[in-house]
Enzyme design. Structure first.
Site, mmCIF file in Angstrom:
data_model
loop_
_atom_site.group_PDB
_atom_site.id
_atom_site.type_symbol
_atom_site.label_atom_id
_atom_site.label_comp_id
_atom_site.label_asym_id
_atom_site.label_seq_id
_atom_site.Cartn_x
_atom_site.Cartn_y
_atom_site.Cartn_z
ATOM 1 N N LYS A 182 0.839 -1.208 0.000
ATOM 2 C CA LYS A 182 0.000 0.000 0.000
ATOM 3 C C LYS A 182 0.872 1.254 0.000
ATOM 4 O O LYS A 182 1.713 1.425 0.866
ATOM 5 C CB LYS A 182 -0.897 -0.008 1.241
ATOM 6 N N THR A 213 -6.938 9.324 9.667
ATOM 7 C CA THR A 213 -6.375 8.151 8.992
ATOM 8 C C THR A 213 -6.106 6.997 9.962
ATOM 9 O O THR A 213 -5.508 5.995 9.574
ATOM 10 C CB THR A 213 -5.035 8.525 8.319
ATOM 11 N N GLY A 215 -6.212 3.751 11.707
ATOM 12 C CA GLY A 215 -6.830 2.453 11.437
ATOM 13 C C GLY A 215 -7.165 2.205 9.977
ATOM 14 O O GLY A 215 -7.930 1.286 9.663
ATOM 15 N N THR A 216 -6.574 2.988 9.076
ATOM 16 C CA THR A 216 -6.863 2.788 7.644
ATOM 17 C C THR A 216 -6.461 1.381 7.195
ATOM 18 O O THR A 216 -7.199 0.715 6.469
ATOM 19 C CB THR A 216 -6.102 3.843 6.796
ATOM 20 N N GLY A 217 -5.282 0.930 7.647
ATOM 21 C CA GLY A 217 -4.790 -0.401 7.249
ATOM 22 C C GLY A 217 -5.667 -1.516 7.788
ATOM 23 O O GLY A 217 -5.972 -2.485 7.083
ATOM 24 N N CYS A 218 -6.085 -1.375 9.055
ATOM 25 C CA CYS A 218 -6.966 -2.389 9.663
ATOM 26 C C CYS A 218 -8.261 -2.484 8.859
ATOM 27 O O CYS A 218 -8.743 -3.580 8.549
ATOM 28 C CB CYS A 218 -7.358 -1.998 11.097
#
Ligand code: PXL
Length: 270
Positions: A182, A213, A215-218
């Protein structure tokens, strides 16, 4: 209703970890279940500490759930120690859990280390080879490959490198194995690179200027797990998950005084 399991950390502020995952599963029309690997102390401004759970406590959460529900997908997030990684790996392997999405969480946005060095090795040799998809950000891609990842070329190299890292694991089963690197932390459009061993695809979306932003990856990895459970192929799942993330960022509620949470209940277009 499709049931999905997240094995991840608990963020009491609700932006990241299992609370983000569960809300994302709900937004996708799925039923969420969760096993907690670590109880963190944090808000939108900082991570203040983390209280890691033992393998025994983690297994005690996972076993009754997988014995009772048919799990359609599993997602892992923060796995802070070798023993939690081994417990998650064992559970996924022994119960042949399908649609395995591994978010190799290493550090919080605010710079708090969420995994130790020994656990990194354990992640690579045991868990990553079971994955259907691995979703590192740039920092995670750098740590996994031990090479700098600073641009699109570096991302493509890292996607290949991480794919190859998973070639041999300590368990006989291998997942579908794909790597989504990402690029959200680079300037310009948000470009992610997906490598599945055959093709390398780019997913491009306009950058959304926001400080929300956390917790965007979670949220992205949870969305991919739900969409795979629903039967979308990997390319469509990533594409749709990215649309959902964009809407969740665009309509973020602006809570807290630091990096705020997304709007997990953003509409899902299918
Ligand atoms: O975004 C990474 C992450 C994952 N899981 C938990 C976290 C964080 C970042 O803070 O707290 C529980």
């Amino acid at each position: 209703m499709l049931t999905i399991l997240t094995i991840a950390g608990f963020d009491p502020s609700g932006g990241a970890g299992i609370l983000a995952d569960i809300k994302t599963f709900a937004a996708m029309g799925c039923f969420g279940t969760a096993a907690i690997t670590s109880i963190t102390s944090q808000n939108t401004q900082a991570v203040y500490g983390a209280y890691h759970q033992s393998a025994e406590v983690l297994m005690a959460q996972i076993e009754p759930v997988v014995a009772d529900f048919e799990i359609a997908a599993v997602k892992t997030g923060m796995l802070p120690t070798g023993e939690t990684i081994l417990a998650a790996t064992e559970a996924i392997y022994r119960h042949s859990l399908p649609n395995v999405v591994i978010d190799p969480v290493i550090r919080s946005t605010s710079g708090f280390d969420l995994i130790d060095e020994a656990a990194m090795r354990c992640l690579i040799t045991h868990l990553l080879p079971l994955a259907d998809v691995i979703t590192p950000n740039l920092v995670e891609a750098e740590r996994l490959t031990q090479h700098e990842v600073r641009d699109l070329t570096g991302m493509k190299r890292a996607a290949h490198g991480i794919y190859e890292l998973c070639e041999t694991g300590s368990y006989s089963r291998v997942g579908r194995r794909a790597v989504l690197v990402k690029g959200g932390h680079l300037a310009g459009d948000a470009v992610d690179v997906l490598y599945d061993g055959r093709e390398l695809r780019e997913f491009r979306s306009p950058r959304i200027e926001t400080t929300s932003t956390h917790g965007t990856g979670c949220t992205l990895s949870a969305a991919i797990a739900a969409l795979l459970a629903k039967g979308f192929d990997l390319n469509s799942a990533v594409e749709r998950a990215k649309c959902y993330i964009n809407d969740a960022l665009r309509t973020a509620p602006g809570l807290g005084h630091g990096a705020g949470p997304l709007n997990h209940m953003a509409p899902v277009t299918e």
